[in-house]
Design a protein around this motif. Structure first.
Motif, PDB file in Angstrom:
ATOM      1  N   ILE A 244      95.119  65.057 105.556  1.00 58.64           N
ATOM      2  CA  ILE A 244      93.876  64.715 104.850  1.00 58.64           C
ATOM      3  C   ILE A 244      92.761  65.687 105.241  1.00 58.64           C
ATOM      4  CG2 ILE A 244      92.050  62.966 104.656  1.00 58.64           C
ATOM      5  CD1 ILE A 244      94.356  60.836 104.901  1.00 58.64           C
ATOM      6  N   ASP A 245      92.632  65.962 106.526  1.00 60.91           N
ATOM      7  CA  ASP A 245      91.590  66.901 106.979  1.00 60.91           C
ATOM      8  C   ASP A 245      91.782  68.275 106.352  1.00 60.91           C
ATOM      9  OD1 ASP A 245      90.343  65.062 108.446  1.00 60.91           O
ATOM     10  OD2 ASP A 245      91.001  65.778 110.414  1.00 60.91           O
ATOM     11  N   MET A 246      93.049  68.677 106.311  1.00 60.00           N
ATOM     12  CA  MET A 246      93.332  69.994 105.755  1.00 60.00           C
ATOM     13  C   MET A 246      92.974  70.051 104.271  1.00 60.00           C
ATOM     14  SD  MET A 246      96.948  71.675 105.216  1.00 60.00           S
ATOM     15  CE  MET A 246      97.090  70.920 103.620  1.00 60.00           C
ATOM     16  N   LEU A 247      93.337  69.002 103.558  1.00 59.76           N
ATOM     17  CA  LEU A 247      93.038  68.942 102.119  1.00 59.76           C
ATOM     18  C   LEU A 247      91.531  69.017 101.882  1.00 59.76           C
ATOM     19  CD1 LEU A 247      92.397  66.761  99.570  1.00 59.76           C
ATOM     20  CD2 LEU A 247      94.114  68.532  99.260  1.00 59.76           C
ATOM     21  N   LYS A 248      90.780  68.252 102.662  1.00 59.69           N
ATOM     22  CA  LYS A 248      89.321  68.259 102.498  1.00 59.69           C
ATOM     23  C   LYS A 248      88.772  69.668 102.705  1.00 59.69           C
ATOM     24  CE  LYS A 248      88.288  63.541 103.953  1.00 59.69           C
ATOM     25  NZ  LYS A 248      87.712  62.714 105.024  1.00 59.69           N
ATOM     26  N   ALA A 249      89.272  70.331 103.730  1.00 61.39           N
ATOM     27  CA  ALA A 249      88.789  71.690 104.014  1.00 61.39           C
ATOM     28  C   ALA A 249      89.086  72.619 102.835  1.00 61.39           C
ATOM     29  CB  ALA A 249      89.431  72.222 105.290  1.00 61.39           C
ATOM     30  N   GLU A 250      90.257  72.446 102.229  1.00 61.19           N
ATOM     31  CA  GLU A 250      90.620  73.301 101.090  1.00 61.19           C
ATOM     32  C   GLU A 250      89.692  73.056  99.904  1.00 61.19           C
ATOM     33  OE1 GLU A 250      93.031  75.776 100.691  1.00 61.19           O
ATOM     34  OE2 GLU A 250      93.055  75.590 102.865  1.00 61.19           O
ATOM     35  N   VAL A 251      89.370  71.797  99.648  1.00 59.51           N
ATOM     36  CA  VAL A 251      88.463  71.498  98.528  1.00 59.51           C
ATOM     37  C   VAL A 251      87.086  72.078  98.828  1.00 59.51           C
ATOM     38  CG1 VAL A 251      87.289  69.660  97.240  1.00 59.51           C
ATOM     39  CG2 VAL A 251      89.709  69.425  97.824  1.00 59.51           C
ATOM     40  N   GLU A 252      86.643  71.893 100.066  1.00 60.09           N
ATOM     41  CA  GLU A 252      85.299  72.359 100.428  1.00 60.09           C
ATOM     42  C   GLU A 252      85.158  73.876 100.335  1.00 60.09           C
ATOM     43  OE1 GLU A 252      84.789  69.765 103.680  1.00 60.09           O
ATOM     44  OE2 GLU A 252      83.755  68.588 102.159  1.00 60.09           O
ATOM     45  N   LYS A 253      86.244  74.566 100.628  1.00 63.31           N
ATOM     46  CA  LYS A 253      86.206  76.025 100.530  1.00 63.31           C
ATOM     47  C   LYS A 253      86.010  76.491  99.097  1.00 63.31           C
ATOM     48  CE  LYS A 253      89.830  78.009 102.075  1.00 63.31           C
ATOM     49  NZ  LYS A 253      91.091  78.281 102.778  1.00 63.31           N
ATOM     50  N   ASN A 254      86.293  75.588  98.155  1.00 58.03           N
ATOM     51  CA  ASN A 254      86.226  75.959  96.736  1.00 58.03           C
ATOM     52  C   ASN A 254      85.221  75.099  95.992  1.00 58.03           C
ATOM     53  OD1 ASN A 254      88.566  77.964  96.400  1.00 58.03           O
ATOM     54  ND2 ASN A 254      89.430  76.312  97.615  1.00 58.03           N
ATOM     55  N   ALA A 255      84.048  74.939  96.605  1.00 61.89           N
ATOM     56  CA  ALA A 255      83.034  74.026  96.062  1.00 61.89           C
ATOM     57  C   ALA A 255      82.640  74.384  94.636  1.00 61.89           C
ATOM     58  CB  ALA A 255      81.805  74.034  96.950  1.00 61.89           C
ATOM     59  N   ASP A 256      82.868  75.629  94.238  1.00 59.76           N
ATOM     60  CA  ASP A 256      82.426  76.033  92.903  1.00 59.76           C
ATOM     61  C   ASP A 256      83.556  76.016  91.862  1.00 59.76           C
ATOM     62  OD1 ASP A 256      83.772  78.025  94.120  1.00 59.76           O
ATOM     63  OD2 ASP A 256      82.341  79.615  93.700  1.00 59.76           O
ATOM     64  N   ALA A 257      84.708  75.413  92.199  1.00 59.10           N
ATOM     65  CA  ALA A 257      85.837  75.403  91.260  1.00 59.10           C
ATOM     66  C   ALA A 257      85.542  74.530  90.049  1.00 59.10           C
ATOM     67  CB  ALA A 257      87.096  74.894  91.960  1.00 59.10           C
ATOM     68  N   ALA A 258      86.183  74.869  88.918  1.00 60.69           N
ATOM     69  CA  ALA A 258      85.992  74.086  87.692  1.00 60.69           C
ATOM     70  C   ALA A 258      86.851  72.832  87.700  1.00 60.69           C
ATOM     71  CB  ALA A 258      86.346  74.937  86.485  1.00 60.69           C
ATOM     72  N   GLY A 259      87.670  72.678  88.727  1.00 61.60           N
ATOM     73  CA  GLY A 259      88.558  71.533  88.844  1.00 61.60           C
ATOM     74  C   GLY A 259      89.741  71.896  89.723  1.00 61.60           C
ATOM     75  N   PHE A 260      90.527  70.908  90.084  1.00 57.60           N
ATOM     76  CA  PHE A 260      91.633  71.139  91.011  1.00 57.60           C
ATOM     77  C   PHE A 260      92.941  70.571  90.477  1.00 57.60           C
ATOM     78  CE2 PHE A 260      87.849  71.159  93.623  1.00 57.60           C
ATOM     79  CZ  PHE A 260      88.076  72.205  94.491  1.00 57.60           C
ATOM     80  N   ILE A 261      94.027  71.241  90.858  1.00 55.42           N
ATOM     81  CA  ILE A 261      95.346  70.638  90.704  1.00 55.42           C
ATOM     82  C   ILE A 261      95.848  70.344  92.106  1.00 55.42           C
ATOM     83  CG2 ILE A 261      97.706  70.904  89.890  1.00 55.42           C
ATOM     84  CD1 ILE A 261      96.760  73.026  87.964  1.00 55.42           C
ATOM     85  N   PHE A 262      96.003  69.091  92.416  1.00 59.05           N
ATOM     86  CA  PHE A 262      96.542  68.719  93.718  1.00 59.05           C
ATOM     87  C   PHE A 262      98.056  68.610  93.590  1.00 59.05           C
ATOM     88  CE2 PHE A 262      92.232  66.903  93.594  1.00 59.05           C
ATOM     89  CZ  PHE A 262      91.688  67.598  94.663  1.00 59.05           C
ATOM     90  N   ASP A 263      98.747  69.444  94.344  1.00 60.29           N
ATOM     91  CA  ASP A 263     100.205  69.516  94.245  1.00 60.29           C
ATOM     92  C   ASP A 263     100.763  69.137  95.613  1.00 60.29           C
ATOM     93  OD1 ASP A 263     102.791  70.554  94.545  1.00 60.29           O
ATOM     94  OD2 ASP A 263     102.225  72.599  94.031  1.00 60.29           O
TER      95      ASP A 263
END
Ligand code: AMP
Length: 368
Positions: A244-263
């Motif tokens: 979970i911590d790792m996932l959060k860090a990945e999302v935060e690194k891409n704060a300007d993304a138009a959206g995410f695909i969580f795989d």
């Protein structure tokens, strides 16, 4: 609403809100440093407006200087922060107070603390105009805070989105309503990674594969990689808190993304709940969970084939593969109900040509 580059931003803090936060810090520091002539150190570029307004509010003798930090973020979850402009003043024996525009993960702060730990300053304090307490994970205590804010992406009053927006007098927040966030669901070998690679181009989304991030870390021998290795080698899931911590860090690194695909995330009920809470805190949500369905025996053959090509050890051993299916049946399959209850669950046949499957997935996404 304003537009910077490709993104829309909505008003978040007015000039008055900001000036009130600046004054709050100035008053607190003034009380503590009345007779000490501190040196204020502004952190460029973002803090220039804050430093200027702060000094106008600071009533006692003081000096001011600047440092410049730049952060580069590669594939890893720890960004590297570089010192681009060092402290030039003689600061030995002085009271140094850092003026930061914003503290989020705390990486820049850590580098600053490190920078000053080699000097003989009398005391060292941190003042930050904005503070994202939810995502700060540094050890250093922030001494003066203007305003605690939620963790969504902001611009204005010195802060930028790819260098634009620094000249705004107010602070704006990224408008997330046009985002698409997808969860790809399915057993190992169902084609999540392949399809995510295609969909991310088609819909301009950021693809986050927890498996890929773990493998990247394992390959590079990081702490996270070492931690994950034994679990992955057995075909077990890596513990939730780590993932979970790792996932959060990945999302935060891409704060300007138009959206995410969580795989490959979420894979447990705890992860699904953590994802919902986390996205909620950022004004975001999961829009759809799409399951790629395929028969176990087909998947075993696919994975053994993939193992030969990729060298992935967890794909080369049928027992490990079956263990991953077992983990899926026990821990991940129940998430179907979780997303069904939210009306977000979609099922797609994962057997067929790659572009056939992409078409089926696109049909679901286009209907959102
Ligand atoms: P994948 O590439 O998605 O098949 O993931 C490979 C391995 O990484 C899995 O078998 C797990 O050991 C680990 N892993 C990936 N994602 C997660 C997750 N969300 N939770 C726990 N472990 C995971």
């Amino acid at each position: 609403m304003i537009k910077l580059h490709d993104k829309q931003f909505k008003p978040f803090l007015s000039e008055a809100d900001i000036q009130q936060a600046v004054k709050k810090i100035a008053d607190e520091v003034a009380r503590d440093y009345k007779n000490k002539t501190p040196i204020f150190v502004g952190v460029l570029n973002g803090a220039f407006m804050f430093v200027s307004d702060f000094l106008k509010q600071y009533p006692h003798p003081c000096e001011v200087t600047f440092v410049k930090m730049g952060s580069y973020q590669g594939l890893t979850s720890t960004g590297i922060v570089e010192t681009l402009l060092d402290i030039s003043e003689d600061i030995e024996g002085r009271s140094v107070i850092i003026l930061e525009d914003i503290i989020d993960t705390g990486r820049t702060l850590q580098q600053l603390v490190h920078l000053f730990s080699n000097t003989n300053v009398k005391e060292f304090k941190i003042a930050s105009l904005f503070y994202k307490s939810e995502i700060y994970n540094g050890e250093y205590n922030i001494d003066y805070v203007g305003l605690e804010i939620p963790s969504s992406f902001i611009v204005g009053y010195g802060l930028d989105y790819n260098e634009l927006g620094r000249n705004l007098r107010e602070v704006y927040q990224l408008n997330q309503t046009d985002m698409i966030n997808l969860v790809l669901f399915g057993k190992p070998g169902a084609g999540k990674g392949t399809q995510a690679g295609i969909l991310k181009e088609k819909y301009n989304l950021k693809h986050i594969s927890t498996g890929d991030v773990f493998r990247y870390n394992m390959k590079n021998g990081t702490e996270l990689g070492k931690l994950a290795q034994s679990y992955i080698d057995r075909g077990d899931l890596v513990p939730d808190e780590v993932t979970i911590d790792m996932l959060k860090a990945e999302v935060e690194k891409n704060a300007d993304a138009a959206g995410f695909i969580f795989d490959g995330f979420p894979r447990t009920a705890a992860q699904a709940e953590a994802l919902d809470n986390f996205l909620d805190s950022k004004d975001m949500q999961v829009d759809a969970t799409i399951a790629l369905e395929a028969d176990d025996e087909v998947l075993v053959q696919r994975l053994l084939e993939r193992g030969k090509e990729s060298g992935r050890s967890d794909d080369q051993d049928e027992e490990k593969i079956r263990n991953r299916f077992e983990e899926y049946n026990q821990k991940t399959a129940p998430l179907r109900k979780y997303y069904e209850a939210q009306g977000k669950f979609h099922s797609v046949n994962g057997i067929g040509e790659i572009d056939e499957v992409t078409k089926r997935l696109s049909k679901v996404i286009d209907s959102l």
